[in-house]
Write a protein that holds these residues in place. Sequence first.
Motif, PDB file in Angstrom:
ATOM      1  N   VAL A 788       0.838  -1.203   0.000  1.00 26.30           N
ATOM      2  CA  VAL A 788       0.000   0.000   0.000  1.00 26.30           C
ATOM      3  C   VAL A 788       0.871   1.250   0.000  1.00 26.30           C
ATOM      4  N   LYS A 789       1.906   1.274   0.839  1.00 27.84           N
ATOM      5  CA  LYS A 789       2.806   2.436   0.885  1.00 27.84           C
ATOM      6  C   LYS A 789       3.527   2.613  -0.451  1.00 27.84           C
ATOM      7  N   TYR A 790       3.938   1.519  -1.031  1.00 34.29           N
ATOM      8  CA  TYR A 790       4.630   1.547  -2.325  1.00 34.29           C
ATOM      9  C   TYR A 790       3.716   2.149  -3.393  1.00 34.29           C
ATOM     10  N   ALA A 791       2.452   1.716  -3.402  1.00 31.26           N
ATOM     11  CA  ALA A 791       1.505   2.207  -4.403  1.00 31.26           C
ATOM     12  C   ALA A 791       1.182   3.684  -4.210  1.00 31.26           C
ATOM     13  N   GLU A 792       1.149   4.133  -2.970  1.00 31.66           N
ATOM     14  CA  GLU A 792       0.864   5.548  -2.702  1.00 31.66           C
ATOM     15  C   GLU A 792       1.984   6.451  -3.226  1.00 31.66           C
ATOM     16  N   ALA A 834      -6.218   1.316  -2.593  1.00 31.86           N
ATOM     17  CA  ALA A 834      -5.013   1.735  -3.316  1.00 31.86           C
ATOM     18  C   ALA A 834      -5.094   1.329  -4.786  1.00 31.86           C
ATOM     19  N   ARG A 835      -5.608   0.149  -5.042  1.00 30.43           N
ATOM     20  CA  ARG A 835      -5.749  -0.334  -6.428  1.00 30.43           C
ATOM     21  C   ARG A 835      -6.720   0.548  -7.202  1.00 30.43           C
ATOM     22  N   ARG A 836      -7.817   0.916  -6.563  1.00 32.25           N
ATOM     23  CA  ARG A 836      -8.822   1.762  -7.210  1.00 32.25           C
ATOM     24  C   ARG A 836      -8.260   3.149  -7.506  1.00 32.25           C
ATOM     25  N   ALA A 837      -7.444   3.677  -6.588  1.00 34.06           N
ATOM     26  CA  ALA A 837      -6.854   5.002  -6.794  1.00 34.06           C
ATOM     27  C   ALA A 837      -5.940   5.011  -8.020  1.00 34.06           C
ATOM     28  N   ILE A 838      -5.170   3.931  -8.196  1.00 31.59           N
ATOM     29  CA  ILE A 838      -4.291   3.841  -9.368  1.00 31.59           C
ATOM     30  C   ILE A 838      -5.110   3.759 -10.645  1.00 31.59           C
ATOM     31  N   THR A 839      -6.146   2.955 -10.612  1.00 29.88           N
ATOM     32  CA  THR A 839      -6.999   2.788 -11.800  1.00 29.88           C
ATOM     33  C   THR A 839      -7.649   4.101 -12.200  1.00 29.88           C
ATOM     34  N   GLN A 840      -8.120   4.863 -11.211  1.00 26.70           N
ATOM     35  CA  GLN A 840      -8.777   6.132 -11.502  1.00 26.70           C
ATOM     36  C   GLN A 840      -7.797   7.155 -12.102  1.00 26.70           C
ATOM     37  N   ARG A 841      -6.561   7.103 -11.643  1.00 27.55           N
ATOM     38  CA  ARG A 841      -5.561   8.028 -12.200  1.00 27.55           C
ATOM     39  C   ARG A 841      -5.258   7.729 -13.655  1.00 27.55           C
TER      40      ARG A 841
END
Length: 842
Positions: A788-792, A834-841
Amino acid sequence: MHAFTSVVHSLFLCNYAFSSPLLDSVRTQRNGAATYTTYLKTGQHPYMGLLPPWSSKLKIENEDSFKRSLQNGVNLFLGAGFSVKARGMLDGKLKSMPVGDMLRKELLHHFGRDPESKLPLAQLCQIISKTQRAALNDFFRSRFAVVEFDSEYMNLERVKINSIFTTNIDDLAFKIFAAGTQYYINDISLRGPSIVGASAIDYIALHGSITHSPTEVLDFSPVEMASAFERDKDKWFGYLGRIQKTPTLYWGYSMSDAGVLQALARETTNGRDRAPAWVTLREEDEEAIEYYSSLGFQIIVADTAELLKYIGQLRIEKSAGAPKRLITKRFQEYFPPDLNKVPVRSLTEFYLGAEPSWYDVYLGDLHKTKHFGIAENSINGGKNCLLIGAAVTGKSTLLKLLANSVPPPTQALVIDDITPEKATLLVKDIDKEGVKVIAFIDNAADAWEAISILATSPNIQIVAAERDYIFDSVSHRFPRRGFQIFSVSGLNPLDAQAVTDKIPAGVQRQTRPLKHDPLRGELDPTFFEVLDSCIAGHLLADRFMEALHELKNQAPEKHDLLLLVCYLYSCRVPTSVDVASAFLGDRVSDVTEVYQLLTSMNTLLGVYEGSLADSEQAFFVPRSRSVSEAVMRRVNPSDLRSLLTKFHADVSPTKIPRYDIFRRSAYDANLMQRAFANWEEGLQFYERCFSRDSSASFKQQGAIYLSRKKQFELAFSWIDEAKGIAGPRSASVRNTYAVILFNANYDKVETAPDVMATLDESMTILQKCYSDDLRKVYHAKVFSDQAVKYAEKFPHLPTAIEYLDQAVTWLNTELTARQGDRSINNLLRDLKTARRAITQRS
């Protein structure tokens, strides 16, 4: 109208309201007389060994508990659907017992009434009885006289039946047990309740019976039933008492009878937890299941033929009587105490945060949550099980409630502490006498070696409890093939409300809903969260903090002793007078005076009565471990620092009981971080204590502390030393190394891009730890947190998605064995966010 009067009214309405068709399972081709003859001559059920395969629809909620109830004693509460496999005469022809609308139509035909009449059964009987009462009674006595019945009913001989309640008026039960050899029917309306004996089944015909005197009127009028209740309330409440105390199977009712069962559920609970109850459904109806579950019933999906065949295939254990028990000589401390030896205390203490006492369990009317039923089912199935959950989620309470429910001759042992050596001796005694034992063990992580020894005995079943985050580190010690694991943290809405209702009025605040925490998502509240939202006044932890504040100036020795006892108990050991005396030796030299100081704080401390209490030492503990931990989190850091410094300088490890357990938490980095804000002071403390504890785990905690203080170079030095002590195969130390590596470089990437590879190196180390080590959950959780930290920080990198997906896969795999685990579900929520945040970006 009194609530029970409505039950009485409903008992008439439910009679023969079960609308099942004749069942299509295999039927006997013998007539009734031949069936009786076969059974009496051979002593065997005609179908024994010849039963057909099960219908795929048969389902029993908490099946092993149901089996255990059938063997230990159960009430049957019978409706019309129970009798569908029996036949009587109608107009000279053999007909099945009427169910549903069949009886109403038969009455219309027999009494020459309009066949299109819409009168309900109750009203029709009322009208006919006013003008043709005798003819109506004659019809009933003829119609409900059983001429033959299918032989599967004889399987009921294999069940221990305490009482039969019925709204039926037929004589089926009398015919069944007259053909058998194990039981006889004792009609309570004729003989009164049976004197204690295993052969009698008390029979309670709520609408009367055709076996009664012909002059007795079978009056089904609701008014008459209500009048009977008013004339003899004690009798009816006596009936309800049987249902409250003994498991009951409601058999032969349908959703049209739901009002009756709802009223019975309400009356038999009556402010107390009733014994388990099961209700049969012919089909798997989701709405019916939800409804009956809300009333506290457990569900059986089966028709009468299937359930009778099921009973016929049960393996019945033969009781050899209570054996003489050698274990009472050396292990009496593990036996649940007799009620007359249990100290009395206010139940309020329990709800304010004190650990459960046996007085609470025996007389406190504590609510048994759904977790109780699930765990009891596992126990009744002969399986070892582990109950895991967060702090203050009722694990210890659940263990004692379960131990209190163990029926003889099986012996319940409640174990707070046991060494491997003592376990070896215990196994020898148990196996020598062959007694069956269920060992209820709290703090499973501390006792894993002893549990491994106990598990080798065929006579010992294990039920253990542990906090989820502690269990993660020792989960590999409990193989999944040998233990069922249940997460008991959350309370469903029904249990949460029931717990709230049990809180004594004196401490229950006015309506205050649980605080909504959006970060919790859909997770059920814990026992602590329910109490925290409903208790008016101060919880026990608040009282401890207030006491510490007052004692600091008024009685500093008591202040320090209270803090000492909390520290030791947070490390899972009690405080002996020897330890307290060594701690206060420079101020209070007299051991007797130290003892008096401890006993004078009896509102905050109690005498420890666990397995160490058989020595000559006196031991003291706070009212609960969760309180001790709260004090450690909330005490002034300077007071905590003074305590730790003095204790580890003045008290020898040789005086600390179960030091092997104590040392696992005594140097915890979280605690030291609070006590030593200055990292140099903290480092000095760890260096001084290394002479006491030179283990890899000690060095590991020191490395974690230094890492949190951003002293990464020193942290790497300490973790390298830990790796050298532990050897190359220590996945736990390698895990900590990976975490320190990740944290050391996480904030440097913007200024030093070349360190990016170290983050991936950390993730790779954790992946290898997961694949190489048996502590899968432990490594998966750490990997997930870092993912999660890595993805953020690096949402644009493909590896971010890969790490998130890998973490989700691992956690879902672990969740299959630990359903409902709150910590895993929390991490899964964070990973998906975190996965959803990446997808939305993108």
